[in-house]
Design an enzyme around this catalytic site. Structure first.
Site, PDB file in Angstrom:
ATOM      1  N   GLU A  37       0.284   6.820   4.890  1.00 15.35           N
ATOM      2  CA  GLU A  37       0.827   5.464   4.891  1.00 15.35           C
ATOM      3  C   GLU A  37       1.710   5.310   6.484  1.00 15.35           C
ATOM      4  O   GLU A  37       2.513   6.420   6.436  1.00 15.35           O
ATOM      5  CB  GLU A  37       1.940   4.946   3.769  1.00 15.35           C
ATOM      6  CG  GLU A  37       1.756   3.514   3.599  1.00 15.35           C
ATOM      7  CD  GLU A  37       0.406   3.074   2.968  1.00 15.35           C
ATOM      8  OE1 GLU A  37      -0.719   2.590   3.852  1.00 15.35           O
ATOM      9  OE2 GLU A  37       0.209   3.496   1.765  1.00 15.35           O
ATOM     10  N   HIS A  38       1.293   4.352   7.350  1.00 11.56           N
ATOM     11  CA  HIS A  38       2.030   4.381   8.443  1.00 11.56           C
ATOM     12  C   HIS A  38       1.708   5.521   9.384  1.00 11.56           C
ATOM     13  O   HIS A  38       2.619   6.031  10.427  1.00 11.56           O
ATOM     14  CB  HIS A  38       3.573   4.248   8.227  1.00 11.56           C
ATOM     15  CG  HIS A  38       3.930   2.858   7.606  1.00 11.56           C
ATOM     16  ND1 HIS A  38       3.587   1.625   8.407  1.00 11.56           N
ATOM     17  CD2 HIS A  38       4.389   2.622   6.210  1.00 11.56           C
ATOM     18  CE1 HIS A  38       4.061   0.784   7.649  1.00 11.56           C
ATOM     19  NE2 HIS A  38       4.393   1.288   6.271  1.00 11.56           N
ATOM     20  N   ASP A  40      -1.583   5.704  10.672  1.00  6.92           N
ATOM     21  CA  ASP A  40      -2.852   5.188  11.374  1.00  6.92           C
ATOM     22  C   ASP A  40      -2.198   5.208  12.902  1.00  6.92           C
ATOM     23  O   ASP A  40      -3.128   5.104  13.833  1.00  6.92           O
ATOM     24  CB  ASP A  40      -3.807   4.213  10.613  1.00  6.92           C
ATOM     25  CG  ASP A  40      -2.995   3.108  10.537  1.00  6.92           C
ATOM     26  OD1 ASP A  40      -1.745   2.804  10.559  1.00  6.92           O
ATOM     27  OD2 ASP A  40      -3.960   2.152  10.142  1.00  6.92           O
ATOM     28  N   LEU A 123      -2.923  -5.416  -0.074  1.00 17.41           N
ATOM     29  CA  LEU A 123      -4.205  -4.930  -0.387  1.00 17.41           C
ATOM     30  C   LEU A 123      -5.119  -5.154   0.533  1.00 17.41           C
ATOM     31  O   LEU A 123      -6.649  -5.463   0.553  1.00 17.41           O
ATOM     32  CB  LEU A 123      -4.762  -5.541  -1.906  1.00 17.41           C
ATOM     33  CG  LEU A 123      -3.874  -5.304  -2.938  1.00 17.41           C
ATOM     34  CD1 LEU A 123      -4.205  -6.072  -4.137  1.00 17.41           C
ATOM     35  CD2 LEU A 123      -3.889  -3.656  -3.099  1.00 17.41           C
ATOM     36  N   SER A 125      -5.784  -8.024   2.586  1.00 16.82           N
ATOM     37  CA  SER A 125      -6.729  -9.466   2.495  1.00 16.82           C
ATOM     38  C   SER A 125      -7.255  -9.842   3.851  1.00 16.82           C
ATOM     39  O   SER A 125      -8.333 -10.292   4.087  1.00 16.82           O
ATOM     40  CB  SER A 125      -6.113 -10.576   1.682  1.00 16.82           C
ATOM     41  OG  SER A 125      -4.838 -10.769   2.464  1.00 16.82           O
ATOM     42  N   ASP A 170      -7.388  -0.252   7.708  1.00 16.29           N
ATOM     43  CA  ASP A 170      -7.830  -1.440   7.024  1.00 16.29           C
ATOM     44  C   ASP A 170      -9.150  -1.940   7.256  1.00 16.29           C
ATOM     45  O   ASP A 170     -10.202  -2.179   6.482  1.00 16.29           O
ATOM     46  CB  ASP A 170      -6.944  -2.685   6.859  1.00 16.29           C
ATOM     47  CG  ASP A 170      -5.548  -2.102   6.432  1.00 16.29           C
ATOM     48  OD1 ASP A 170      -5.375  -0.997   5.882  1.00 16.29           O
ATOM     49  OD2 ASP A 170      -4.661  -2.970   6.752  1.00 16.29           O
TER      50      ASP A 170
END
Ligand code: GLA
Length: 395
Positions: A37-38, A40, A123, A125, A170
């Site tokens: 997490e964090h 990328d 998530l 979207s 994402d």
């Protein structure tokens, strides 16, 4: 309960509002990130999987631009040349503008959007929407964009046009995902390794909506850039924060402004955890993987400071109840927690965790499970017929 098909939903919205049949339907999934997490936007690895919830876009070529979704049930007329207007249609405007630059957009289109990806739940979207939209517009312009082109167009729409300073995780998972696997995506060189994921992943929603463009993610990114600039100014030739070695980190952190040191510690330790997690998953060592998830959550909570009390409670309760692992997923500041547990125990664990949450917050959090699902796909119709088994239909 299984959510209704987003493709059918998009198609019926299209018929209801445009009184005709769409030429095609595309779709792309939301995602959860197992860990990483964090990292990328700091040159590190991520380990996401696509979820079974998707966003679908039913579309046809038109002279102008119009879009409708179940969110507001109103047709919006868009003028992409005039820029953003505020709200979710900005993601569509962003994709149109990016594809126009490369000559991959039709002259105009009618678009109807259906989705089963919860909004504001961390998530992704937005990537599901931008990847599905890019696929639809490309096809309407006579081009089948590759997965890499879809991911890139969607990333540029969100990052350059809408102005969310996200990384590429994402959009990449939404475009490249394969069923039953997570992807270890090394953002520094954009290499990918598909790692089989045999078990289901539980998603526990905090019910606290996070708003990315609200600036918290952008703020963290600025802090990371400042920290990197600081280290370089002191003669450390680091390519990125994720490229720093965990060994010998402490003396280096002491040279940073106190507010930035924990951010760097998170990125460096999370990078190591993510690669270790991919290794553990590949070897089927689920308890080891789960332990890394718990450690990752503590780092998000204490060092990156992007968790919230609701997520902390869910993770602590999952640990107490004997889950293999749990952590906040996505950018944070609300959103959802993922949980991995022995399939023989998971029903009991989920029920207890939800009860713990209710005891504190007076409401039961939404909880559902998903298998790792496939990425972007499209169906092109000809005179109202679905074209099966030919090169314009792909899974
Ligand atoms: C958001 C961004 C991603 C990533 C995560 C945090 O989802 O869109 O690129 O930075 O936050 O890991």
């Amino acid at each position: 309960m299984r959510p209704a098909s987003p493709a059918r939903h998009a198609t019926s919205l299209y018929r209801a509002h445009f009184a005709s049949e769409p030429a095609l339907v595309t779709s792309a999934p939301g995602r959860v990130n197992l860990i990483g997490e964090h990292t990328d936007y700091n040159g590190g690895p991520v380990l996401p999987l696509a979820i079974e919830r998707r966003t679908a876009v039913a579309a046809s070529v038109d002279r102008g631009w119009s879009v409708v979704s179940a969110l507001d049930d109103t047709v919006f007329r868009l003028a992409p040349e005039r820029g953003l207007v505020g709200g979710w249609v900005d993601y569509i405007i962003g994709v149109i503008r990016v594809l126009q630059e490369t000559g991959s957009a039709p002259p105009g289109a009618r678009l109807a959007v259906g989705s089963t990806v919860p909004l504001g739940a961390g998530l992704s979207s937005s990537a599901a929407l931008t990847v599905a939209t890019a696929g639809a517009l490309g096809l309407l312009a006579g081009r089948r964009l590759t997965a890499a082109e879809l991911a890139d167009a969607a990333y540029r729409a969100e990052h350059d046009e809408v102005g969310v300073r996200c990384g590429r995780m994402d959009q990449t998972i939404a475009a490249f995902a394969k069923p039953r696997t997570a992807i270890l995506f090394e953002t520094a060189d954009r290499t990918m390794r598909h790692v089989p994921l045999p078990t289901r992943v539980w998603v526990l929603e905090t019910g606290v909506s996070h708003r990315l463009s609200g600036g918290a993610l952008n703020e963290r990114r600025v802090e990371c850039e400042r920290a990197l600039g600081f280290l370089r100014a002191q003669g450390m030739p680091a390519a990125s924060l994720a490229a720093l070695e965990p060994a010998g980190l402490d003396p280096l952190l002491r040279r940073l402004p106190p507010a930035l040191a924990p951010r760097v510690r998170h990125v460096v330790t999370e990078t190591a955890r993510t690669r270790a997690a991919a290794g553990a998953l590949a070897q089927g060592r689920m308890e080891r993987l789960g332990r890394l998830l718990f450690e990752g959550h503590a780092s998000l909570r204490d060092d990156y400071e992007c968790s919230c009390a609701e997520a902390d409670l869910l993770v602590e309760s999952a640990e107490r109840q004997g889950a293999w692992g749990a952590r906040l997923t996505g950018a944070g500041w609300g959103g959802a927690v993922i949980m991995l547990a022995d399939p023989r125990q998971e029903a009991r664990i989920v029920a207890s965790v939800r009860e713990d949450f209710r005891a504190r917050y007076g409401r039961l959090p939404a909880a559902w499970s998903t298998r790792a699902a496939g990425g972007a796909r499209s169906v092109v119709f000809r005179r109202g017929q679905r074209r099966n088994g030919n090169p314009t239909t792909r899974e």
